[in-house]
Write an enzyme that holds these catalytic residues in place. Sequence first.
Site, mmCIF file in Angstrom:
data_model
loop_
_atom_site.group_PDB
_atom_site.id
_atom_site.type_symbol
_atom_site.label_atom_id
_atom_site.label_comp_id
_atom_site.label_asym_id
_atom_site.label_seq_id
_atom_site.Cartn_x
_atom_site.Cartn_y
_atom_site.Cartn_z
ATOM 1 N N GLU A 105 -0.811 -4.310 9.911
ATOM 2 C CA GLU A 105 -2.116 -4.137 10.554
ATOM 3 C C GLU A 105 -2.040 -4.642 12.001
ATOM 4 O O GLU A 105 -2.573 -5.711 12.333
ATOM 5 C CB GLU A 105 -3.176 -4.900 9.736
ATOM 6 C CG GLU A 105 -4.609 -4.677 10.162
ATOM 7 C CD GLU A 105 -5.182 -3.325 9.760
ATOM 8 O OE1 GLU A 105 -4.421 -2.415 9.440
ATOM 9 O OE2 GLU A 105 -6.412 -3.192 9.801
ATOM 10 N N HIS A 143 -8.363 5.638 4.157
ATOM 11 C CA HIS A 143 -8.392 4.250 3.696
ATOM 12 C C HIS A 143 -8.326 4.172 2.178
ATOM 13 O O HIS A 143 -9.263 4.550 1.485
ATOM 14 C CB HIS A 143 -9.689 3.590 4.224
ATOM 15 C CG HIS A 143 -9.819 2.145 3.887
ATOM 16 N ND1 HIS A 143 -11.030 1.505 3.791
ATOM 17 C CD2 HIS A 143 -8.899 1.203 3.595
ATOM 18 C CE1 HIS A 143 -10.840 0.237 3.469
ATOM 19 N NE2 HIS A 143 -9.559 0.042 3.348
ATOM 20 N N MET A 200 0.817 -1.208 0.000
ATOM 21 C CA MET A 200 0.000 0.000 0.000
ATOM 22 C C MET A 200 0.858 1.269 0.000
ATOM 23 O O MET A 200 0.642 2.181 -0.783
ATOM 24 C CB MET A 200 -0.955 0.019 1.207
ATOM 25 C CG MET A 200 -1.971 -1.091 1.240
ATOM 26 S SD MET A 200 -2.991 -1.177 -0.236
ATOM 27 C CE MET A 200 -4.060 0.226 -0.012
HETATM 28 P P1 NAD Z 1 2.597 -4.839 3.774
HETATM 29 O O1 NAD Z 1 2.918 -5.931 4.688
HETATM 30 O O2 NAD Z 1 2.792 -5.034 2.298
HETATM 31 O O3 NAD Z 1 3.467 -3.548 4.163
HETATM 32 C C1 NAD Z 1 3.660 -3.094 5.439
HETATM 33 C C2 NAD Z 1 5.033 -2.425 5.462
HETATM 34 O O4 NAD Z 1 5.186 -1.763 6.710
HETATM 35 C C3 NAD Z 1 6.184 -3.422 5.349
HETATM 36 O O5 NAD Z 1 7.032 -3.031 4.287
HETATM 37 C C4 NAD Z 1 6.875 -3.302 6.698
HETATM 38 O O6 NAD Z 1 8.284 -3.500 6.612
HETATM 39 C C5 NAD Z 1 6.530 -1.892 7.089
HETATM 40 N N1 NAD Z 1 6.681 -1.641 8.524
HETATM 41 C C6 NAD Z 1 6.353 -2.448 9.557
HETATM 42 N N2 NAD Z 1 6.690 -1.854 10.718
HETATM 43 C C7 NAD Z 1 7.249 -0.654 10.423
HETATM 44 C C8 NAD Z 1 7.797 0.392 11.176
HETATM 45 N N3 NAD Z 1 7.843 0.317 12.492
HETATM 46 N N4 NAD Z 1 8.263 1.491 10.524
HETATM 47 C C9 NAD Z 1 8.211 1.547 9.180
HETATM 48 N N5 NAD Z 1 7.715 0.567 8.417
HETATM 49 C C10 NAD Z 1 7.241 -0.516 9.019
HETATM 50 O O7 NAD Z 1 1.113 -4.410 4.073
HETATM 51 P P2 NAD Z 1 0.087 -3.583 3.180
HETATM 52 O O8 NAD Z 1 -0.778 -4.529 2.439
HETATM 53 O O9 NAD Z 1 0.805 -2.546 2.434
HETATM 54 O O10 NAD Z 1 -0.834 -2.927 4.292
HETATM 55 C C11 NAD Z 1 -0.426 -1.830 5.046
HETATM 56 C C12 NAD Z 1 -1.618 -1.255 5.787
HETATM 57 O O11 NAD Z 1 -2.631 -0.890 4.841
HETATM 58 C C13 NAD Z 1 -2.280 -2.206 6.749
HETATM 59 O O12 NAD Z 1 -2.751 -1.487 7.848
HETATM 60 C C14 NAD Z 1 -3.433 -2.762 5.941
HETATM 61 O O13 NAD Z 1 -4.468 -3.235 6.748
HETATM 62 C C15 NAD Z 1 -3.848 -1.536 5.182
HETATM 63 N N6 NAD Z 1 -4.604 -1.770 3.937
HETATM 64 C C16 NAD Z 1 -4.285 -2.806 3.129
HETATM 65 C C17 NAD Z 1 -5.005 -2.997 1.963
HETATM 66 C C18 NAD Z 1 -4.653 -4.122 1.027
HETATM 67 O O14 NAD Z 1 -5.426 -4.412 0.113
HETATM 68 N N7 NAD Z 1 -3.506 -4.760 1.194
HETATM 69 C C19 NAD Z 1 -6.035 -2.126 1.627
HETATM 70 C C20 NAD Z 1 -6.318 -1.047 2.461
HETATM 71 C C21 NAD Z 1 -5.592 -0.885 3.616
#
Ligand code: NAD
Length: 728
Positions: free
Chosen positions: A407, A455, A329
């Site tokens: 998350e 979101h 994201m």
């Molecule tokens: P992801 O696992 O691909 O990415 C999360 C990133 O956050 C990772 O690269 C991780 O290294 C990084 N991270 C973790 N702890 C950290 C920290 N302390 N400092 C900096 N970076 C850190 O996950 P995603 O799919 O990109 O989802 C991210 C957020 O977006 C979540 O809250 C998820 O619920 C939300 N979201 C996801 C979707 C989807 O379709 N995947 C849609 C809407 C919202």
Amino acid sequence: MENFKIEVDGDGIALVTFDVPGRSMNTLTASVIREIGEVVETLKSDAAIKGAVITSGKTTGFCAGADLGELGGAEGGFGSGDLKAAFDAGFALNKAFRALETGGKPIAAAINGLAMGGGLEMTLACHYRVVADSPKIQLSLPEAKVGLLPGGGGTQRLTRLMGVMAAAPFLLEGKSMKPAEALGFKVVHEVVPADQVVEAAKTWVKTKGDAVAPWDKKDFKIPGGGPYTASGSQVFIMGNAMLRKQTYGNYPAQLNIMKAVYEGLQVPFDAAIRIETRYFLKTLMSPQAKGMIRTLFLSLQELGKGSGRPAGVPHYDVKKVAVLGAGMMGAGIAYVQAMAGIETVLIDQTQEAADKGKGYAEGLVKKAVSRGKMTQEKGEAILALIHPTADYASVKGSDLVVEAVFENRDVKAEVTRKAEAQLADTAIFGSNTSTLPITGLAKASVRPASFIGIHFFSPVDKMGLVELIMGQETSQEALAKSIDYVLKIKKTPIVVNDSRGFYTSRCFGTFVQEGMELLSDGYAPAIIDNVGRATGMPRGPLEMHDDVALDLSYKIAQQTKKDLGDKYEERPFTTIIEKMVEGEGRYGRKNGKGFYDYPESGPKVLWKGLSDLAPVRIAEVDKVGIEEIRTRLLYRQAVEAARCFEEGVITDPREADVGAILGWGFAPWTGGPISLIDGLGAAEFVKACDALAQKHGARFSPPQLLRDMAAKGETFYGRFGAKERAAA
Ligand code: NAD
């Protein structure tokens, strides 16, 4: 005349400049249509005029087409019940254009900007078309996209120019063509530099000027053959089947376009445009057109201008944003920000992870450059705006933060604290959580009034919606600033209040769940997904469940059970998911194993083992049964949307409908779940839901709000119509 200016030059060529006063863009208002008749009369009656060139006086384009506000609002006076009057009103545009075409003097269109819908149709009624050489110019008939039919001769002239097969995507899907393409298709005759369009058009009138349209000549033949020829008839046989496959009969516009073309091509042109007008009216009066125009055109446009923005907060120009988390994201968010010219700090736990996130934008930019959609310099300038780092000190100076880390409440709390330490008081902190309530996350913030849910939807660069979630303490000022940010990155904002799953995930979840209910009821999975698609949803509920990930939905169910305690209602399908995830390691599309198997090559196939976990007990489903599945899948979502209104999760019908179609692909032909209920009438919907509730359970029970509305004969758009948000 107020919309057209006529100047005759020394050669007797009239330059007709189309320039609607007081509007930034030309549209075909009722007064414009009336005045086209006056233009024709002037050209005809003045013997000194040998021919004419029509161009636009606007820098924004030639003409954007009919005024959908006029058409969609009061149905343009077409709904009065007097069929003769409706026909005359609907035929006015065709009549005016035909008069232009048959006035006896050669007319060339000098197209100096975009020409859409009725705008393009006006040029098609000219005898010659010169268009400015700019890749930014779009020529299109987008009516079908909002459930309408081109009613100014487009279905007849475009097919007679291009042939039925070539014209089909432009008529049925509203695809647009660039000048060079239009030249290739022989839709326009010349492409010249922008400052030469009028001259080139005049030269044609002066030297070659032919005042008879090709279809009015004796030897005219439809390119590729008409419906009565062997080749032409094939197009319709195949075309009909393809149309059915793509639309499942949900869209009257596409069907009526096919009919208008099929019938119109078999008769002389004057009869053809009368046929077109009949189908135009039939389409315009359909509930589908009404819902689609309102949601996909009017509301979308209003929300895109920030109509839900609290008044009284000065415009907030977001210049620098820190994105926390460079995963799927975060990487997408960084890309859309850079595309909008926003300086972006992309933070992850390590420099390597942050660089990887920037790699996503690098890939997209590289692709755009290689396809000639972006210059190398522009690409480099965009990428230079993204600064990948692991250092939170670089958050300093950001106008806004978008948090997109794992998350997990604790991880989110930690990064909130770290980022806020660097932020100015005026900055906004937005969390892109998909499930965690904003009010709870805001507890980690020292400035909860500036804490909001932002979101995004995946993939971020393709999805047009952003759902803004108000926590208990989020201020109106924070909302206004967030809306400014969303508009700057060219997305459409909707505003919702904090609730489990917010608005979009909550309602979408019911579609997936109802698919599971059907499965545990004993319906065959293929039937469930096929009917799911036939409702107009982009995919069936089981397919979509695979896309979302089964382990994720299992985890969310576990969490919900923990949070709700006694209030949690265990459903029979829970064990199916549990066995698939825990027992079989089937997580969905992401590991190639879900309800379907996803082989490396070839299409997905239903997983054979599913019949052991969910035995098929209702293999044969008749028409009534299919209708019930269809209703269950659609009404389950709509009743949830109604509950969201009752609970105040969502407050504006426009946002509910736009959010549903853009956010989770709710069947667009309905105009959205709220338009679906309004179109049916609350009383009818309540009756249907009560019957479903009796048979299948309380999940279909209409909320009290709907019962009240049914008793009073109210609609959502009437009761909750567009409201100003309170000033900050
Ligand atoms: P992801 O696992 O691909 O990415 C999360 C990133 O956050 C990772 O690269 C991780 O290294 C990084 N991270 C973790 N702890 C950290 C920290 N302390 N400092 C900096 N970076 C850190 O996950 P995603 O799919 O990109 O989802 C991210 C957020 O977006 C979540 O809250 C998820 O619920 C939300 N979201 C996801 C979707 C989807 O379709 N995947 C849609 C809407 C919202």
